[in-house]
Design a protein around this motif. Structure first.
Motif, PDB file in Angstrom:
ATOM      1  N   PRO A   8       0.834  -1.209   0.000  1.00  0.00           N
ATOM      2  CA  PRO A   8       0.000   0.000   0.000  1.00  0.00           C
ATOM      3  C   PRO A   8       0.862   1.250   0.000  1.00  0.00           C
ATOM      4  N   PRO A   9       0.307   2.372  -0.410  1.00  0.00           N
ATOM      5  CA  PRO A   9       1.048   3.631  -0.301  1.00  0.00           C
ATOM      6  C   PRO A   9       1.273   3.973   1.164  1.00  0.00           C
ATOM      7  N   SER A  10       2.230   4.840   1.422  1.00  0.00           N
ATOM      8  CA  SER A  10       2.451   5.302   2.786  1.00  0.00           C
ATOM      9  C   SER A  10       1.268   6.152   3.233  1.00  0.00           C
ATOM     10  N   LEU A  11       1.141   6.295   4.530  1.00  0.00           N
ATOM     11  CA  LEU A  11       0.093   7.154   5.076  1.00  0.00           C
ATOM     12  C   LEU A  11       0.247   8.581   4.555  1.00  0.00           C
ATOM     13  N   ASP A  12       1.473   9.053   4.458  1.00  0.00           N
ATOM     14  CA  ASP A  12       1.721  10.408   3.967  1.00  0.00           C
ATOM     15  C   ASP A  12       1.230  10.576   2.532  1.00  0.00           C
ATOM     16  N   ARG A  13       1.433   9.549   1.700  1.00  0.00           N
ATOM     17  CA  ARG A  13       0.993   9.635   0.298  1.00  0.00           C
ATOM     18  C   ARG A  13      -0.537   9.596   0.200  1.00  0.00           C
ATOM     19  N   VAL A  14      -1.188   8.738   0.980  1.00  0.00           N
ATOM     20  CA  VAL A  14      -2.650   8.654   0.942  1.00  0.00           C
ATOM     21  C   VAL A  14      -3.259   9.974   1.395  1.00  0.00           C
ATOM     22  N   ARG A  15      -2.774  10.498   2.509  1.00  0.00           N
ATOM     23  CA  ARG A  15      -3.284  11.779   2.984  1.00  0.00           C
ATOM     24  C   ARG A  15      -2.966  12.892   1.993  1.00  0.00           C
ATOM     25  N   GLY A  16      -1.770  12.854   1.419  1.00  0.00           N
ATOM     26  CA  GLY A  16      -1.387  13.879   0.454  1.00  0.00           C
ATOM     27  C   GLY A  16      -2.291  13.889  -0.755  1.00  0.00           C
ATOM     28  N   CYS A  17      -2.633  12.713  -1.253  1.00  0.00           N
ATOM     29  CA  CYS A  17      -3.489  12.613  -2.432  1.00  0.00           C
ATOM     30  C   CYS A  17      -4.859  13.221  -2.170  1.00  0.00           C
ATOM     31  N   VAL A  18      -5.476  12.831  -1.071  1.00  0.00           N
ATOM     32  CA  VAL A  18      -6.834  13.296  -0.778  1.00  0.00           C
ATOM     33  C   VAL A  18      -6.837  14.782  -0.408  1.00  0.00           C
ATOM     34  N   LEU A  19      -5.920  15.187   0.441  1.00  0.00           N
ATOM     35  CA  LEU A  19      -5.870  16.598   0.844  1.00  0.00           C
ATOM     36  C   LEU A  19      -5.378  17.499  -0.287  1.00  0.00           C
ATOM     37  N   THR A 353      -1.658   0.038   5.531  1.00  0.00           N
ATOM     38  CA  THR A 353      -0.469   0.879   5.561  1.00  0.00           C
ATOM     39  C   THR A 353       0.183   0.782   6.946  1.00  0.00           C
ATOM     40  N   PRO A 354       1.456   0.412   7.019  1.00  0.00           N
ATOM     41  CA  PRO A 354       2.076   0.150   8.321  1.00  0.00           C
ATOM     42  C   PRO A 354       2.015   1.322   9.284  1.00  0.00           C
ATOM     43  N   ASP A 355       2.117   2.554   8.789  1.00  0.00           N
ATOM     44  CA  ASP A 355       2.145   3.695   9.690  1.00  0.00           C
ATOM     45  C   ASP A 355       0.765   4.291   9.952  1.00  0.00           C
ATOM     46  N   ALA A 356      -0.290   3.646   9.460  1.00  0.00           N
ATOM     47  CA  ALA A 356      -1.648   4.104   9.735  1.00  0.00           C
ATOM     48  C   ALA A 356      -2.127   3.537  11.070  1.00  0.00           C
ATOM     49  N   PRO A 357      -2.954   4.265  11.791  1.00  0.00           N
ATOM     50  CA  PRO A 357      -3.439   3.765  13.080  1.00  0.00           C
ATOM     51  C   PRO A 357      -4.318   2.532  12.891  1.00  0.00           C
ATOM     52  N   PRO A 358      -4.177   1.519  13.752  1.00  0.00           N
ATOM     53  CA  PRO A 358      -5.023   0.328  13.628  1.00  0.00           C
ATOM     54  C   PRO A 358      -6.462   0.631  14.039  1.00  0.00           C
ATOM     55  N   ARG A 359      -7.385  -0.088  13.425  1.00  0.00           N
ATOM     56  CA  ARG A 359      -8.806   0.072  13.739  1.00  0.00           C
ATOM     57  C   ARG A 359      -9.377  -1.295  14.104  1.00  0.00           C
ATOM     58  N   ASP A 360     -10.264  -1.340  15.088  1.00  0.00           N
ATOM     59  CA  ASP A 360     -10.865  -2.619  15.424  1.00  0.00           C
ATOM     60  C   ASP A 360     -12.202  -2.778  14.716  1.00  0.00           C
ATOM     61  N   ALA A 361     -12.801  -3.963  14.864  1.00  0.00           N
ATOM     62  CA  ALA A 361     -14.030  -4.283  14.141  1.00  0.00           C
ATOM     63  C   ALA A 361     -15.172  -3.352  14.529  1.00  0.00           C
ATOM     64  N   ASP A 362     -15.240  -2.970  15.790  1.00  0.00           N
ATOM     65  CA  ASP A 362     -16.312  -2.067  16.220  1.00  0.00           C
ATOM     66  C   ASP A 362     -16.192  -0.707  15.538  1.00  0.00           C
ATOM     67  N   TYR A 363     -14.965  -0.259  15.358  1.00  0.00           N
ATOM     68  CA  TYR A 363     -14.752   1.024  14.680  1.00  0.00           C
ATOM     69  C   TYR A 363     -15.308   0.967  13.265  1.00  0.00           C
ATOM     70  N   TRP A 364     -14.950  -0.099  12.526  1.00  0.00           N
ATOM     71  CA  TRP A 364     -15.412  -0.201  11.140  1.00  0.00           C
ATOM     72  C   TRP A 364     -16.928  -0.328  11.062  1.00  0.00           C
ATOM     73  N   ARG A 365     -17.525  -1.116  11.958  1.00  0.00           N
ATOM     74  CA  ARG A 365     -18.982  -1.276  11.923  1.00  0.00           C
ATOM     75  C   ARG A 365     -19.691   0.033  12.207  1.00  0.00           C
ATOM     76  N   SER A 366     -19.109   0.812  13.094  1.00  0.00           N
ATOM     77  CA  SER A 366     -19.725   2.087  13.444  1.00  0.00           C
ATOM     78  C   SER A 366     -19.594   3.112  12.328  1.00  0.00           C
ATOM     79  N   ARG A 367     -18.409   3.193  11.748  1.00  0.00           N
ATOM     80  CA  ARG A 367     -18.137   4.224  10.743  1.00  0.00           C
ATOM     81  C   ARG A 367     -18.651   3.853   9.361  1.00  0.00           C
ATOM     82  N   TYR A 368     -18.511   2.574   9.014  1.00  0.00           N
ATOM     83  CA  TYR A 368     -18.857   2.113   7.668  1.00  0.00           C
ATOM     84  C   TYR A 368     -19.735   0.862   7.772  1.00  0.00           C
TER      85      TYR A 368
END
Length: 374
Positions: A8-19, A353-368
């Protein structure tokens, strides 16, 4: 959430693309419909030199380009981002994601409870000059997901507007170039059936995929042209990309040179203008934020669709150089960058992405959550 089978792209690249896309979008928004002579009369001989048209709180306003990019991320995070994700799964979730965007254009507030966090963001419930083909296309039944990418699709078969390209960068972040091309092109057919409309979206996603993973622009374009050439209706898209490359090799962009590459109102020209200005930054000198600022200004200071060409250029440069290279004086004055950045970070986390914060299953169910009322 699943992760891709490619690096995957780095966190910096993903954020850079969208922002970066949001900055270009907000930069071009106030002059979207203005001819070059009007821009110069209003802002001086150099044209627009910074963010303008600010809200009372001092923030530059994004348009439907950034809105739809965010809902593309929303659809990706619900549809799966593995290389094995089927076209039908991705298209189905993207259709419903764009339906959620469509509701923001036709309702004053979110339903209660909202279908996911993004659909609950009150600031999205404003029309920002949405493309007519995007609106009319989402009133139609979606096309068959496995139909050959050849000839006109059933939805708006004659339309090849910029609305396919300006929302498609996240496909490139999610997949390698071939899968990014295929999924972006198929999902572009949800609203635009002209072959150039959907093939230009695929080409944009492929270039984003490559530059976000540290391939230089020249090699990324060469590989993308090879992919595009496999499709029978590729000529307009190929010619537009080559026109951008030739223009960048000849001279730095001015409004007149940009307008010879295209106006940006149609898909292949929007891609070509954004690409021309992004390529020009590669030969520029100076600190990266200054170089990117000059490229973004070139991408909006013309008589065409300034917000979309700015958004596309910003996506490309942000994917190539990352968030930390973006002009901080603009980044801090674009509206709702906290929410825009949050969506980008979620995508990076889902991609593994290794430098992205981890998310648990509850987070994903709540957000998406699983796609709600249809």
């Amino acid at each position: 959430m699943p992760s891709t089978n490619i690096t995957p792209p780095s966190l910096d690249r993903v954020r850079g693309c969208v922002l970066g896309g949001a900055i270009g979008d907000a930069l071009g928004n106030p002059i979207e419909f203005d001819p070059t002579d009007v821009i110069r009369a209003e802002y001086g001989s150099a044209g627009l030199t910074g963010l303008t048209g600010l809200t009372p709180d001092g923030f530059a306003v994004i348009t439907d380009d950034t809105q739809m990019t965010l809902f593309t991320i929303d659809g990706l995070l619900r549809g799966g981002t593995t290389n094995e994700a089927s076209p039908s799964a991705v298209m189905s979730e993207m259709y419903w994601a764009y339906q959620r965007w469509f509701r923001t254009q036709n309702q004053r507030e979110a339903q209660d409870p909202p279908d996911g966090w993004l659909a609950g963001e009150a600031w999205l419930y404003h029309r920002r000059a949405p493309g007519l083909a995007c609106l009319s296309g989402l009133r139609s039944e979606p096309p068959a997901p496995n139909a050959p990418l050849h000839g006109a699709g059933p939805v708006n078969p004659e339309s090849k507007g910029y609305g396919t390209v300006m929302r498609s960068a996240p496909f490139g972040l999610a997949w390698g170039p071939e899968n990014a091309f295929e999924h972006a092109a198929r999902c572009a057919r949800l609203t635009h059936g002209h072959p150039t409309g959907y093939l230009a979206a695929g080409a944009f996603a492929a270039i984003v995929s490559l530059v976000a993973r540290d391939t230089g622009f020249t090699a990324a374009i060469e590989e993308t042209l090879t992919i595009v050439a496999r499709y029978p209706d590729h000529r307009e898209t190929t010619d537009a990309i080559v026109r951008a490359v030739n223009a960048a090799a000849t001279a730095a962009p001015t409004p007149e040179r940009v307008e010879r590459v295209g106006g940006g109102w149609i898909a292949e020209e929007a891609l070509a203008v954004g690409l021309y200005c992004a390529l020009a930054a590669e030969s520029d000198t100076g600190a990266k934020p200054e170089v990117i600022a000059r490229a973004l200004l070139a991408s909006v200071n013309h008589s065409g669709d300034s917000d979309s060409t700015g958004s596309i250029c910003g996506n490309l440069l942000g994917a190539r150089h990352g968030r930390d290279a973006l002009p901080i004086q603009w980044l801090t004055h674009v509206e709702h960058t906290d929410a825009i950045d949050a969506a980008a970070i979620d995508l990076a986390s889902a991609l593994g992405t290794p430098d992205a914060p981890p998310r648990d299953a509850d987070y994903w169910r709540s957000r998406y959550p699983t796609t709600g009322a249809k």
